[in-house]
Scaffold this active site. Structure first.
Site, PDB file in Angstrom:
ATOM      1  N   HIS B 216       0.795  -1.218   0.000  1.00 34.02           N
ATOM      2  CA  HIS B 216       0.000   0.000   0.000  1.00 34.02           C
ATOM      3  C   HIS B 216       0.831   1.273   0.000  1.00 34.02           C
ATOM      4  CE1 HIS B 216      -4.118  -1.897   1.155  1.00 34.02           C
ATOM      5  NE2 HIS B 216      -3.524  -2.485   0.146  1.00 34.02           N
ATOM      6  N   SER B 220      -0.466  -1.265  -5.940  1.00 30.48           N
ATOM      7  CA  SER B 220      -0.259  -2.390  -6.843  1.00 30.48           C
ATOM      8  C   SER B 220       0.427  -1.941  -8.120  1.00 30.48           C
ATOM      9  CB  SER B 220      -1.605  -3.007  -7.216  1.00 30.48           C
ATOM     10  OG  SER B 220      -2.169  -3.648  -6.107  1.00 30.48           O
ATOM     11  N   LYS B 244     -14.982  -7.621  -7.126  1.00 34.24           N
ATOM     12  CA  LYS B 244     -14.248  -8.472  -8.062  1.00 34.24           C
ATOM     13  C   LYS B 244     -13.580  -9.621  -7.295  1.00 34.24           C
ATOM     14  CE  LYS B 244     -10.900  -8.148 -11.811  1.00 34.24           C
ATOM     15  NZ  LYS B 244      -9.764  -7.411 -12.376  1.00 34.24           N
ATOM     16  N   ASP B 245     -12.999  -9.298  -6.137  1.00 33.47           N
ATOM     17  CA  ASP B 245     -12.371 -10.338  -5.317  1.00 33.47           C
ATOM     18  C   ASP B 245     -13.417 -11.349  -4.843  1.00 33.47           C
ATOM     19  OD1 ASP B 245      -9.802  -9.467  -5.541  1.00 33.47           O
ATOM     20  OD2 ASP B 245      -9.757  -8.362  -3.654  1.00 33.47           O
ATOM     21  N   GLU B 288       4.404 -33.797  -1.702  1.00 32.63           N
ATOM     22  CA  GLU B 288       3.185 -33.251  -2.267  1.00 32.63           C
ATOM     23  C   GLU B 288       3.518 -32.484  -3.549  1.00 32.63           C
ATOM     24  OE1 GLU B 288       0.735 -34.812  -0.743  1.00 32.63           O
ATOM     25  OE2 GLU B 288      -0.262 -33.175   0.308  1.00 32.63           O
TER      26      GLU B 288
END
Ligand code: HEM
Ligand code: FES
Lengths: 182, 418
Positions: B216, B220, B244-245, B288
């Site tokens: 922040h 971004s 959107k998230d 894994e």
């Protein structure tokens, strides 16, 4: 600013303060290091884990060419009664061919009996080769399936990522047919 | 009442806000006051998905801990009890087990997003490195969690991975025994892994806060890689990006549910339903899926110490990417040559993953070595050299300019110039 100026005028005062800084810093460092040690050492094997008895093995039931696995200190120990071909193969190996050169005679007390810690020296898997149905690798000893290390009939590494031969635990023949490991 | 542009008519909110301005803080960080680049594509959704995956792991993990017994004699049975007897135990365990995979999937996409759009470049180097620390801690957590059910794969994965430390010259053996608390992996190892498996996710949560704090400060990056120039380039985080998230979360949870309810054991390994046996190694040990590329690098080097060093280096090198990439252009969109090598790297990592899942024999040995070599060549040679030689495409002068369809000639390599 004023304190700095005062420090310059009284050098004895300044050096005494430096001394106090260094002394405090040292005491704090040493003190924390001492305090941290128990927190680190608690992770080491504890007394009950260390106090592991030795193990005795009766060899009478093992036929020539057979192998058994016993547990010592939580680790598998391989005991193989070698055939005369296996002994000959192990004895007549050119040391130049070995990644971790060692004579077969340095690894056994009696040629017929091969006693090894059954843990691959690469990353700790248990090599195959104890049972008749197991693959024994290209040198007729053991084969580690994890990353493909091959061991010969003396437990010496011949191929693959393992850096060392299978280790030989401390052991003693108490009678002709009994050994004590540890 | 109003505080830093934050308004509320709710008396309770006002009461709290006056004493602890948390509502205005949230509004500024993830609300209507936070301005984010307006052109973020769906690859920018994976950070929030990773965050939610972390929360899911923590919640299900705490519940599992109420029933799990960390002891070599009881761990396996206690997990079976969770599966058979504890109310909804099967659901909680399957969510936690598959949740790790979903978490890694989100974070891998998140990392590769950063690699493509140059999000690691100035001024986001520290943001990138914090992300990598999170990634490394995630691997440690997942590994230790996998040990807890105390099945055959648990036991032997623990043995092989802890033995990596025995490669360290001189101190290796005592260090490994210190890690084990014994001469082999055993109950003391299990209990300490349990303790750390519980702890580290909270450390990760703390690092995520630092990660977002750093994010922040400069905000971004975006698909164009051009800095925000003004209010024309941004939109409010809430409601635009929150919705959107939320939308991507719906899809994420649908895929998650697909695994949990239809193929809950597909990503696991059947051998882990056999109780741990310290005297027998399963014929084929595999980690894994999310650790496979690194496992392949470990095995590619035919020397114990060498393999460990290569594996460590493959992670360490990611920390240097901000300085290995010599191009000032952030986004791969404007870098025609870089773009091709980027996809080669993606393919290379997939090949490494595949090789890691196969037994170390025949063709896979060679394939693993070539793919490992290429991995390092990409970062150590290709990344710096392409940055010097490549002629980037014209970059837009700002986000809003680009939306309007105008571009200017590439101004050399000065785009991210300080
Ligand atoms: C628990 C794991 C992680 C969480 C919860 C997390 C969370 C986030 C969030 C919410 C964002 C903002 C939204 C977005 O850009 O997607 C973000 C941005 C970012 N993250 Fe992460 N992250 C995690 C791991 C990582 C890792 C492993 C890396 C890579 C090394 C990384 C690198 C970045 C970078 C470079 C940005 C800025 C990207 C940009 O704006 O282009 N993160 N992270
Ligand atoms: S553990 Fe035996 S070859 Fe790796």
């Amino acid at each position: 600013m004023t304190t700095l100026a005062a420090d310059k005028n009284h050098t004895s005062n300044g050096s005494r303060r430096d001394f106090l800084y260094v002394a405090t810093g040292t005491a704090a460092t040493v003190g924390s290091a001492l305090a941290v040690w128990p927190l680190i050492d608690q992770m080491n094997p504890s007394e009950d884990v260390l106090a592991l008895a030795s193990t005795e093995i009766d060899l009478t039931s093992i036929a020539i060419g057979q192998a058994i696995t016993i547990v010592w200190r939580g680790k598998p120990v391989f005991v193989r009664r070698r055939t005369s071909e296996e002994i000959a193969l192990a004895a007549h190996t050119d040391l130049e061919e070995l990644p971790d050169p060692q004579l077969d005679s340095e690894r056994v007390q009696r040629a017929e009996w091969l006693v090894l810690v059954g843990i691959c020296t690469h990353l700790g898997c248990i090599p195959l080769g104890q049972k008749g149905t197991h693959p024994r690798g290209e040198w007729g000893g053991w084969f580690c399936p994890c990353h493909g290390s091959h061991y010969d009939t003396s437990g010496r590494v011949r191929k693959g990522p393992a850096p060392q031969n299978l280790s030989v635990p401390p052991y003693k023949f108490i009678t002709d047919t009994t050994i004590r490991i540890g | 009442m109003q505080h830093n542009g934050f308004k509320s008519s709710n008396r309770i909110v006002q009461w709290i806000e006056y004493r602890l301005p948390i509502f205005s803080f949230l509004d500024q960080q993830v609300g209507t006051q936070y301005q984010a680049p307006k052109n973020l594509n769906y690859l920018w959704n994976f950070g929030s998905l990773a965050g939610i995956a972390l929360i899911i792991q923590i919640v299900t993990g705490i519940v599992l801990a109420m029933h799990y017994v960390p002891h070599g004699d009881m761990a396996f049975d206690s997990v079976e009890r969770i599966m058979r007897d504890v109310n909804y135990g099967w659901l909680i365990r399957y969510i936690h087990a598959n949740g790790a995979s979903m978490f890694f999937a989100a974070v891998y996409i998140h990392i590769f997003r950063g690699l493509y759009y140059g999000s690691y470049k100035f001024p986001r180097e520290l943001l990138w490195m914090l992300g990598l620390v999170i990634f490394v801690l995630m691997m440690a957590t997942a590994f230790m969690g996998y040990v807890l059910p105390w099945g055959q794969m648990s036991y032997w994965a623990a043995t092989v991975i802890t033995n990596l430390f025995s490669a360290i010259p001189w101190a290796g053996q005592s260090l490994t025994e210190w890690l084990w608390g014994g001469f082999v992996v055993g109950t003391p190892t299990l209990t300490r892994f349990y303790s750390l498996h519980y702890l580290i996710p909270f450390v990760i949560a703390g690092l995520v806060i630092l990660h977002i704090w750093a994010l922040h400060v400069h905000k971004s990056n975006n698909p164009l890689g051009v800095e925000v120039k003004g209010p024309k380039d941004t939109i409010a985080f809430h409601p635009y990006y929150t919705i959107k998230d939320l939308f991507s979360l719906g899809i994420f949870l649908a895929i998650f549910g697909f695994w949990v309810f239809y193929f809950p054991n597909y990503l696991g390994h059947p051998d882990n339903y056999i109780p741990a046996n310290p005297l027998q190694t399963p014929p084929h040990i595999v980690p894994e899926w999310y650790l496979l590329p690194f496992y392949a690098i470990l095995r590619a080097i035919p020397s114990k110490l060498g393999g460990v060093i290569a594996m460590g280096a493959s992670l360490a090198i990611l920390f240097l990417v901000p300085w290995l990439d010599t191009s000032r252009i952030r986004s791969g969109t404007f870098r025609p040559i870089f773009k091709q090598f980027y996809w080669l790297l993606v393919a290379d990592v997939l090949v490494l993953g595949y090789v890691g899942s196969q037994p170390p024999e025949g063709i896979f040995i060679h394939l693993g070595r070539i793919a490992t070599a290429y991995y390092f060549v990409h970062f150590l040679l290709i990344l710096p050299i392409v940055g010097w030689l490549e002629r980037p495409k014209p970059i837009p002068s700002s986000i809003s300019e680009s939306e309007a369809g105008t571009t200017q000639e590439a101004s050399g390599r000065s785009e991210t110039g300080t």
